[in-house]
Design an enzyme around this catalytic site. Structure first.
Site, PDB file in Angstrom:
ATOM      1  N   TYR A 183      -4.141  -2.303  -0.555  1.00 64.77           N
ATOM      2  CA  TYR A 183      -4.696  -3.569  -1.179  1.00 64.77           C
ATOM      3  C   TYR A 183      -3.350  -4.628  -0.958  1.00 64.77           C
ATOM      4  O   TYR A 183      -4.352  -5.549  -1.839  1.00 64.77           O
ATOM      5  CB  TYR A 183      -5.408  -2.482  -2.557  1.00 64.77           C
ATOM      6  N   ASP A 203      -7.102  11.574  -9.812  1.00 64.00           N
ATOM      7  CA  ASP A 203      -5.579  12.062  -8.345  1.00 64.00           C
ATOM      8  C   ASP A 203      -4.404  11.692  -9.121  1.00 64.00           C
ATOM      9  O   ASP A 203      -3.492  11.769  -9.167  1.00 64.00           O
ATOM     10  CB  ASP A 203      -5.770  10.143  -7.860  1.00 64.00           C
TER      11      ASP A 203
HETATM   12  P1  AMP Z   1      -0.197   1.590  -7.284  1.00 58.56           P
HETATM   13  O1  AMP Z   1      -1.021   0.764  -6.558  1.00 58.56           O
HETATM   14  O2  AMP Z   1      -0.862   1.881  -8.715  1.00 58.56           O
HETATM   15  O3  AMP Z   1      -0.091   2.887  -6.103  1.00 58.56           O
HETATM   16  O4  AMP Z   1       1.221   1.824  -7.678  1.00 58.56           O
HETATM   17  C1  AMP Z   1       2.389   2.077  -6.182  1.00 58.56           C
HETATM   18  C2  AMP Z   1       3.534   1.498  -6.921  1.00 58.56           C
HETATM   19  O5  AMP Z   1       4.384   1.020  -7.757  1.00 58.56           O
HETATM   20  C3  AMP Z   1       3.855   2.959  -7.297  1.00 58.56           C
HETATM   21  O6  AMP Z   1       4.234   4.359  -6.296  1.00 58.56           O
HETATM   22  C4  AMP Z   1       5.069   2.590  -8.156  1.00 58.56           C
HETATM   23  O7  AMP Z   1       6.331   2.466  -7.647  1.00 58.56           O
HETATM   24  C5  AMP Z   1       4.488   1.506  -8.183  1.00 58.56           C
HETATM   25  N1  AMP Z   1       4.118   0.926  -9.221  1.00 58.56           N
HETATM   26  C6  AMP Z   1       3.103   0.732  -9.951  1.00 58.56           C
HETATM   27  N2  AMP Z   1       2.794   0.893 -11.510  1.00 58.56           N
HETATM   28  C7  AMP Z   1       4.081  -0.054 -11.801  1.00 58.56           C
HETATM   29  C8  AMP Z   1       4.564   0.084 -12.832  1.00 58.56           C
HETATM   30  N3  AMP Z   1       3.711  -0.075 -14.387  1.00 58.56           N
HETATM   31  N4  AMP Z   1       5.786  -0.061 -13.100  1.00 58.56           N
HETATM   32  C9  AMP Z   1       6.765   0.018 -12.573  1.00 58.56           C
HETATM   33  N5  AMP Z   1       6.331   0.128 -10.955  1.00 58.56           N
HETATM   34  C10 AMP Z   1       5.088   0.703 -10.675  1.00 58.56           C
END
Ligand code: AMP
Length: 337
Positions: free
Chosen positions: A30, A152
């Site tokens: 995305y 998930d």
């Molecule tokens: P996601 O698309 O939510 O799976 O996010 C991808 C990656 O971004 C995750 O595996 C984390 O390493 C990082 N990430 C997502 N949200 C956070 C957050 N609130 N704080 C720090 N790292 C984040």
């Protein structure tokens, strides 16, 4: 309309004026996730900014695969407020990109597992393990009481702040319980790992329930104890006709530890679409206590895990019951955070 939009956009503060981007964290289908610091609050508060890029230029931008997912995440996050769920601070729209600003969490469960598996080469200490599980269940219980399923849960999606507070993230796949349901991996074109998938889904159930999240929590507990995925099945891919395959290897990994499911304890089983495929698999005896041997889990802990990994979704421990389980009341008591 164009003039109105131009005026409206110029009145908004750009993302870069509100946040200093400190670095890049990760990228997905995305878009990207950045670590950022607020320029507003004077305290240099940290945030994770998710940037959803549009697919192509035009009047009506579309967003790769996750339009629905992003919209869901935004809609759900607006309603959610809990210490153990990552908070959404704001949503910004700039040059056709959507920016979601989340509170920042330094670590996640997967890092804790890797750190113990490769760095320390010892298991997660029992009070820490209990504290992490308790907080995870607390967040899930809140979601479930708000009629939201996560769908998930896995170690990479469960974040931990530098103060040790567990924050459930990635609500992109979460949805309200009463919404119509589709198979996860195909309808949404999102690849979801099968290692945490509940047996009723593997047996062909088409409806998600809260019990599915509780199964995943049982698998996560197993992973924290053994420092590797508890049921690491190999995924069977779609065939050329795009038929949804039976995930035989995943089911084998589960029955090798939990034994072949017994229809007298899971009455719905005989009528499930994949029952004949299950019946072709070699029979195994329940072996969870043996699997737990040598791991840092008391008899109450083994019972707790067994109840989360109950084949029958209607008798499986729910989040509220899990929080009240005697494992959390016996020594060592979970650490505060
Ligand atoms: P996601 O698309 O939510 O799976 O996010 C991808 C990656 O971004 C995750 O595996 C984390 O390493 C990082 N990430 C997502 N949200 C956070 C957050 N609130 N704080 C720090 N790292 C984040």
């Amino acid at each position: 309309m164009r003039l109105y939009r131009a005026q409206r956009d110029s009145a908004r503060k750009p993302v870069n004026a509100k946040y200093a981007i400190l670095g890049f964290i990760s990228s997905g289908t995305y878009g990207r996730v950045y670590k950022a610091m607020s320029r507003d609050d004077g305290e240099g508060q940290l945030y994770a900014i998710k940037k959803f890029k549009p697919d192509k230029e035009g009047e009506m931008p579309t967003y790769t695969g996750v339009t629905q997912s992003a919209a869901r995440e935004i809609a759900l996050n607006r309603e959610i407020k809990h210490e153990n769920i990552i908070a959404l601070r704001e949503v910004m729209l700039e040059e056709k990109s959507i920016y979601m600003v989340f509170e920042y969490a330094e670590h996640d469960f997967l890092q804790v597992i890797h750190h113990h598996a490769t760095g320390l080469i010892r298991s997660v200490p029992a009070p820490v393990l209990k504290s992490l599980m308790f907080q995870l269940l607390n967040g899930v219980q809140y979601l479930h009481s708000s009629h939201i399923l996560h769908r998930d849960l896995k170690p990479a999606n469960i974040l931990i702040t530098s103060k040790g507070v567990v924050k459930i993230g990635d609500l992109g796949l979460a949805r309200l319980v009463q919404n119509p349901l589709q198979p996860l991996s195909y309808g949404d074109k999102v690849v979801v790992t099968i290692w945490y998938r509940a047996p009723e889904l593997l047996m062909g159930a088409r409806h998600y329930t809260k019990a599915i999240d509780c199964w995943a929590i049982g698998c996560i507990l197993g992973e924290m104890l053994s420092l590797r995925p508890m049921f690491k099945g190999e995924e069977a891919k779609l065939d050329s006709k795009k038929n949804v395959p039976f995930q035989r290897d995943q089911v084998v990994k589960i029955v090798e530890v939990l034994g072949t499911p017994d229809p007298s304890r899971w009455p719905g089983l005989l009528h499930m679409p994949e029952y004949q495929n299950l019946a072709r698999i070699e029979r195994y005896k329940p072996a969870l206590p043996a699997w737990c041997r040598g791991k840092a889990l008391s008899p109450a802990g083994v019972e707790f895990m067994n109840q989360l990994l109950d084949y029958n979704p209607t008798t499986r421990l729910n989040a509220r019951e899990a929080l009240q389980h005697r494992w959390f009341q016996e020594d060592p008591i979970p650490t505060a955070k």
